[in-house]
Design a protein around this motif. Structure first.
Motif, PDB file in Angstrom:
ATOM      1  N   GLY A   1       0.809  -1.220   0.000  1.00 25.69           N
ATOM      2  CA  GLY A   1       0.000   0.000   0.000  1.00 25.69           C
ATOM      3  C   GLY A   1       0.835   1.260   0.000  1.00 25.69           C
ATOM      4  N   LEU A   2       1.964   1.248   0.716  1.00 20.81           N
ATOM      5  CA  LEU A   2       2.858   2.396   0.710  1.00 20.81           C
ATOM      6  C   LEU A   2       3.288   2.772  -0.696  1.00 20.81           C
ATOM      7  N   VAL A   3       3.409   1.792  -1.556  1.00 15.34           N
ATOM      8  CA  VAL A   3       4.025   1.962  -2.873  1.00 15.34           C
ATOM      9  C   VAL A   3       3.015   2.070  -4.005  1.00 15.34           C
ATOM     10  N   ILE A   4       1.841   1.487  -3.845  1.00 19.95           N
ATOM     11  CA  ILE A   4       1.009   1.165  -5.008  1.00 19.95           C
ATOM     12  C   ILE A   4       0.541   2.391  -5.774  1.00 19.95           C
ATOM     13  N   SER A   5       0.538   3.557  -5.157  1.00 19.60           N
ATOM     14  CA  SER A   5       0.198   4.765  -5.921  1.00 19.60           C
ATOM     15  C   SER A   5       1.205   4.985  -7.046  1.00 19.60           C
TER      16      SER A   5
ATOM     17  N   THR B   1      -5.935  -2.063   9.129  1.00 16.48           N
ATOM     18  CA  THR B   1      -7.041  -2.797   8.506  1.00 16.48           C
ATOM     19  C   THR B   1      -7.578  -2.034   7.299  1.00 16.48           C
ATOM     20  N   PHE B   2      -7.725  -0.729   7.457  1.00 17.25           N
ATOM     21  CA  PHE B   2      -8.154   0.106   6.334  1.00 17.25           C
ATOM     22  C   PHE B   2      -7.129   0.036   5.209  1.00 17.25           C
ATOM     23  N   GLU B   3      -5.839   0.093   5.569  1.00 23.41           N
ATOM     24  CA  GLU B   3      -4.769   0.039   4.571  1.00 23.41           C
ATOM     25  C   GLU B   3      -4.823  -1.262   3.783  1.00 23.41           C
ATOM     26  N   LEU B   4      -5.038  -2.370   4.483  1.00 21.81           N
ATOM     27  CA  LEU B   4      -5.119  -3.667   3.815  1.00 21.81           C
ATOM     28  C   LEU B   4      -6.295  -3.709   2.841  1.00 21.81           C
ATOM     29  N   ALA B   5      -7.443  -3.206   3.269  1.00 19.76           N
ATOM     30  CA  ALA B   5      -8.637  -3.239   2.421  1.00 19.76           C
ATOM     31  C   ALA B   5      -8.444  -2.421   1.150  1.00 19.76           C
ATOM     32  N   VAL B   6      -7.940  -1.199   1.280  1.00 22.29           N
ATOM     33  CA  VAL B   6      -7.790  -0.354   0.093  1.00 22.29           C
ATOM     34  C   VAL B   6      -6.665  -0.855  -0.799  1.00 22.29           C
ATOM     35  N   THR B   7      -5.646  -1.495  -0.213  1.00 23.32           N
ATOM     36  CA  THR B   7      -4.559  -2.059  -1.019  1.00 23.32           C
ATOM     37  C   THR B   7      -5.066  -3.209  -1.880  1.00 23.32           C
ATOM     38  N   VAL B   8      -5.852  -4.100  -1.295  1.00 20.91           N
ATOM     39  CA  VAL B   8      -6.424  -5.219  -2.064  1.00 20.91           C
ATOM     40  C   VAL B   8      -7.286  -4.684  -3.206  1.00 20.91           C
ATOM     41  N   LEU B   9      -8.124  -3.696  -2.926  1.00 18.82           N
ATOM     42  CA  LEU B   9      -8.952  -3.109  -3.977  1.00 18.82           C
ATOM     43  C   LEU B   9      -8.088  -2.465  -5.064  1.00 18.82           C
ATOM     44  N   ALA B  10      -7.009  -1.788  -4.647  1.00 15.90           N
ATOM     45  CA  ALA B  10      -6.134  -1.125  -5.620  1.00 15.90           C
ATOM     46  C   ALA B  10      -5.436  -2.136  -6.518  1.00 15.90           C
ATOM     47  N   VAL B  11      -4.985  -3.260  -5.951  1.00 21.93           N
ATOM     48  CA  VAL B  11      -4.349  -4.307  -6.755  1.00 21.93           C
ATOM     49  C   VAL B  11      -5.344  -4.890  -7.749  1.00 21.93           C
ATOM     50  N   LEU B  12      -6.552  -5.168  -7.275  1.00 23.24           N
ATOM     51  CA  LEU B  12      -7.578  -5.714  -8.161  1.00 23.24           C
ATOM     52  C   LEU B  12      -7.902  -4.737  -9.286  1.00 23.24           C
ATOM     53  N   GLU B  13      -7.932  -3.449  -8.963  1.00 19.70           N
ATOM     54  CA  GLU B  13      -8.250  -2.453  -9.983  1.00 19.70           C
ATOM     55  C   GLU B  13      -7.163  -2.386 -11.057  1.00 19.70           C
ATOM     56  N   LEU B  14      -5.905  -2.533 -10.665  1.00 15.46           N
ATOM     57  CA  LEU B  14      -4.827  -2.547 -11.661  1.00 15.46           C
ATOM     58  C   LEU B  14      -4.959  -3.754 -12.582  1.00 15.46           C
ATOM     59  N   LEU B  15      -5.346  -4.891 -12.022  1.00 11.51           N
ATOM     60  CA  LEU B  15      -5.564  -6.081 -12.852  1.00 11.51           C
ATOM     61  C   LEU B  15      -6.736  -5.860 -13.814  1.00 11.51           C
ATOM     62  N   VAL B  16      -7.798  -5.201 -13.317  1.00 12.61           N
ATOM     63  CA  VAL B  16      -8.936  -4.872 -14.185  1.00 12.61           C
ATOM     64  C   VAL B  16      -8.505  -3.919 -15.292  1.00 12.61           C
TER      65      VAL B  16
ATOM     66  N   ALA C   1       7.466  -0.296   5.718  1.00 11.35           N
ATOM     67  CA  ALA C   1       6.871  -1.296   6.614  1.00 11.35           C
ATOM     68  C   ALA C   1       7.779  -1.564   7.805  1.00 11.35           C
ATOM     69  N   ALA C   2       9.084  -1.306   7.650  1.00 15.34           N
ATOM     70  CA  ALA C   2      10.017  -1.487   8.775  1.00 15.34           C
ATOM     71  C   ALA C   2       9.654  -0.584   9.941  1.00 15.34           C
TER      72      ALA C   2
ATOM     73  N   SER D   1      -1.384   4.453  -0.571  1.00 12.21           N
ATOM     74  CA  SER D   1      -0.034   4.977  -0.379  1.00 12.21           C
ATOM     75  C   SER D   1      -0.033   6.202   0.518  1.00 12.21           C
ATOM     76  N   PHE D   2      -0.976   7.101   0.268  1.00 11.24           N
ATOM     77  CA  PHE D   2      -1.043   8.329   1.051  1.00 11.24           C
ATOM     78  C   PHE D   2      -1.231   8.005   2.527  1.00 11.24           C
ATOM     79  N   HIS D   3      -2.186   7.164   2.809  1.00  4.97           N
ATOM     80  CA  HIS D   3      -2.486   6.774   4.185  1.00  4.97           C
ATOM     81  C   HIS D   3      -1.289   6.049   4.816  1.00  4.97           C
ATOM     82  N   GLY D   4      -0.677   5.112   4.058  1.00  2.62           N
ATOM     83  CA  GLY D   4       0.442   4.343   4.593  1.00  2.62           C
ATOM     84  C   GLY D   4       1.671   5.186   4.849  1.00  2.62           C
ATOM     85  N   ILE D   5       1.940   6.159   3.977  1.00  7.35           N
ATOM     86  CA  ILE D   5       3.136   6.983   4.153  1.00  7.35           C
ATOM     87  C   ILE D   5       2.958   7.958   5.320  1.00  7.35           C
ATOM     88  N   ILE D   6       1.721   8.365   5.594  1.00  2.00           N
ATOM     89  CA  ILE D   6       1.480   9.151   6.809  1.00  2.00           C
ATOM     90  C   ILE D   6       1.879   8.322   8.030  1.00  2.00           C
TER      91      ILE D   6
END
Length: 452
Positions: free
Chosen positions: A21-25, A146-161, A211-212, A292-297
């Motif tokens: 999620g940190l990176v996917i943007s 938990t929010f980060e995980l949910a939006v990351t999964v959606l973002a990955v799926l959207e890139l595949l779409v 993530a470290a 990414s925005f949320h994770g980098i904060i």
């Protein structure tokens, strides 16, 4: 102090969500600026080189993360390896990376919303995003992750779409036409473009190391972090190459370079402006930017927190809220980011757009931090051979040496092609280290991680 200890609540899946999620943007915007200087084929070479660097880096960096699970991440490793000065260098470089990345992502959020609402001011939307996601981070790391995980999964799926929808319009001839910095043949300009495009290839992977900084909040970090990192880098390499190839092959790639919303524009060329697929991409695509925005904060707040807790910054930044989150650190980074958003037009950094300039500044911080991390790995292997290492860098010393050599090459190329931003980066590093020095003089430092 108990009031300055973070609570371990995160498992492997949460950490994978943070790492990706940190990176996917970076898959949604920013990278296409690299086409503007290198062309599609030149940028493909750059991206391959950078992907090798990141793969070697992550396999090496994971040894440090599991041996020293500390919220400061690279700051903690360099402090332990090289003392206070090393800690300052890595800590301030990491802060620059994580504080300058969010404003560019926030501006991209504004650009995506502007596709749907043309009358919306992108800067106003960017500032609103800061307030929303700073608040969410303050409410607790469990909720945030938990929010980060949910939006990351959606973002990955959207890139595949996205890749599936534009695939029928893909043409290799479109992708390769003028692919060497505007020419069909490899030239001296194409060679230079490969190196000039380095910051934008790094943007594909920038901040995975963040993530470290959640290591203190991870359950069993010596097991969960390696799994999350390895799965994360494999996910990102596949997505980066797939998105770049598909977007570049659906029309004239020149029209997608130097803009903040290349994926909606690429999809529009295939399905039209009124397609439901396009509207879905704009709305669900926002999740990639939000992740990414949320994770980098989360990342920059933990870096402020760790530096302050150790005495390198005012101790007030290490104060925790009743939700056990570093609320003051979250707000401090947000204030800097909002100021950066409204600095557009006040300074001219080599004629770059504000987004490109902030990406480049963030990448300078990242590269210096990567160099310090790899040097710390080599130093700690010699100085502390008995340090418990549940994960050891495979192929040591070759893999970390490759990561270090490529990072040094990237830094040299970036200084050559971005001299004004390099000077601005050095000035910020100097100011940051001065602030650390003053703070240490009046407060003193705690012991390096793991030492009394």
């Amino acid at each position: 102090m108990a009031s300055e200890q973070l609570k371990p609540t995160l498992g492997t899946l949460h950490l994978w969500g943070i790492a990706v999620g940190l990176v996917i943007s970076g898959e949604y915007f920013g990278w296409s600026y690299g086409w503007g200087v290198a062309g599609t084929l030149g940028f493909l070479v750059t991206t391959t080189l950078v992907a090798v660097m990141y793969t070697c880096f992550i396999f090496s960096f994971t040894e440090l993360t599991t041996a020293i699970p500390h919220a400061g991440g690279p700051f903690a490793y360099s402090w332990r390896a090289f003392g206070a000065v090393g800690g300052m260098l890595a800590g301030i470089a990491t802060l620059i990376e994580f504080v300058f990345a969010p404003p560019s992502i926030a501006m991209a959020i504004g650009a995506y919303l502007n596709v749907r609402f043309p009358g919306l001011d992108p800067k106003l939307a960017a500032v609103a995003a800061y307030f929303v996601f700073m608040t969410l981070n303050i409410l607790g790391v469990g909720i945030a992750a938990t929010f980060e995980l949910a939006v990351t999964v959606l973002a990955v799926l959207e890139l595949l779409v996205f890749m599936g929808v534009v695939a029928p319009g893909f043409s290799l001839a479109n992708f390769t036409r003028g692919g060497w910095a505007g020419s069909d043949h490899f030239t001296a300009a194409a060679f230079a473009g490969i190196f000039a495009a380095i910051p934008f290839a790094i943007w594909f992977f920038l901040a995975i190391e963040g993530a470290a900084m959640a290591a203190e909040e991870a359950k069993d970090p010596r097991r969960t972090i390696p799994r999350a990192y390895i799965a994360g880098i494999l996910t990102l390499v596949c997505l980066a190459l797939g998105v770049m190839l598909m977007a570049g092959g659906v029309g004239d790639w020149r029209e997608l370079s130097n803009i903040n919303d290349p994926l909606p524009q690429a999809m529009m060329a295939v399905v039209g402006a009124d397609s439901g697929w396009l509207h879905m991409l704009v709305w669900i695509g926002l999740f990639g930017l939000v992740a990414s925005f949320h994770g980098i904060i989360l990342g920059y707040s933990r870096q402020f927190f760790a530096l302050a807790r150790a005495g390198f910054l005012p101790r007030g930044l290490a104060r925790l809220s009743r939700f056990r989150t570093p609320h003051r650190a979250i707000l401090a980074g947000g204030a800097i980011g909002i100021a950066a958003i409204y600095s557009d037009g006040l300074v001219d950094l080599q004629g770059m757009s504000l987004t490109a300039a902030m990406i480049t500044m963030s990448v300078f911080g990242a590269i210096v931090m990567y160099i310090m991390s790899m040097l710390s790995l080599f130093r700690l292997r010699r100085s502390e051979p008995g340090l418990p290492r549940s994960f050891r860098a495979p192929g040591y010393p070759l893999l970390p040496a490759i990561a270090l050599a490529l990072a040094l090459l990237c830094l040299a190329a970036m200084v050559w092609f971005n001299p004004l931003i390099a000077l601005a980066f050095v000035a910020l590093m100097a100011l940051g280290m001065l602030a650390c020095g003053v703070s240490l003089r009046y407060q003193g430092a705690t012991a390096a991680p793991g030492r009394a």
